[in-house]
Write a protein that holds these residues in place. Structure first.
Motif, PDB file in Angstrom:
ATOM      1  N   MET A 168       0.861  -1.003  -0.041  1.00  0.00           N
ATOM      2  CA  MET A 168      -0.011  -0.003   0.035  1.00  0.00           C
ATOM      3  C   MET A 168       0.972   1.265  -0.104  1.00  0.00           C
ATOM      4  N   ASN A 169       0.837   1.968  -1.053  1.00  0.00           N
ATOM      5  CA  ASN A 169       1.597   3.232  -1.278  1.00  0.00           C
ATOM      6  C   ASN A 169       0.497   4.414  -1.298  1.00  0.00           C
ATOM      7  N   SER A 170       1.341   5.718  -0.913  1.00  0.00           N
ATOM      8  CA  SER A 170       0.484   6.706  -1.092  1.00  0.00           C
ATOM      9  C   SER A 170      -0.658   6.760  -0.160  1.00  0.00           C
ATOM     10  N   LEU A 171      -0.714   6.378   1.192  1.00  0.00           N
ATOM     11  CA  LEU A 171      -1.608   6.127   1.982  1.00  0.00           C
ATOM     12  C   LEU A 171      -2.538   7.489   2.274  1.00  0.00           C
ATOM     13  N   GLN A 172      -3.593   7.373   2.504  1.00  0.00           N
ATOM     14  CA  GLN A 172      -4.549   8.481   2.670  1.00  0.00           C
ATOM     15  C   GLN A 172      -5.338   8.248   4.006  1.00  0.00           C
ATOM     16  N   SER A 173      -5.818   9.266   4.751  1.00  0.00           N
ATOM     17  CA  SER A 173      -6.520   8.999   6.029  1.00  0.00           C
ATOM     18  C   SER A 173      -7.918   8.094   5.545  1.00  0.00           C
ATOM     19  N   GLU A 174      -8.401   8.106   4.400  1.00  0.00           N
ATOM     20  CA  GLU A 174      -9.620   7.356   3.699  1.00  0.00           C
ATOM     21  C   GLU A 174      -9.427   5.871   3.982  1.00  0.00           C
TER      22      GLU A 174
END
Length: 124
Positions: free
Chosen positions: A83-89
């Motif tokens: 998982m890259n560029s993880l976001q709060s969502e």
């Protein structure tokens, strides 16, 4: 006795990366689709990514395309979710699941075997 055990969850800052692992035992690894799902408290479980038994066919939810990669290692009976560029969502409990036959869907009802889940929290 079949078993799926997730690991690799944790706390990460927005924009960061994590790799989840799902160790599988108790059934013929190469014959089963393995998928990752996630669930936020109070919401329905949703499919994230899945991979065929051969590893050649993958399926990703639109929300993670281009950011998440699913792969499997037959020698280790393990499926990975990079998982890259993880976001709060992306914050959720992540579960791996297995099904037969060998087409990688993202529907919860298609899957027969489930792990206990690992928490992923994306926060600064």
């Amino acid at each position: 006795q079949w078993q799926l055990v997730e690991s690799g969850g944790g706390l990460v800052q927005p924009g960061g990366s994590l790799r989840l692992s799902c160790l599988v035992s108790g059934f013929p690894f190469d014959n089963y689709v393995i998928a990752w799902f996630r669930q936020v408290a109070g919401k329905e479980r949703e499919g994230v990514s899945s991979v065929s038994g051969s590893g050649q066919v993958t399926n990703h939810a639109d929300s993670v395309k281009g950011r998440f990669t699913i792969s499997r290692d037959s020698a280790k009976n393990t499926v990975y979710l990079q998982m890259n560029s993880l976001q709060s969502e992306d914050t959720a409990v992540y579960y791996c699941a297995a099904k037969y036959p060998d087409f990688p869907t993202l529907r919860v009802d298609d899957y027969d075997y489930w792990g206990q889940g690992t928490q992923v929290t994306v926060s600064s």
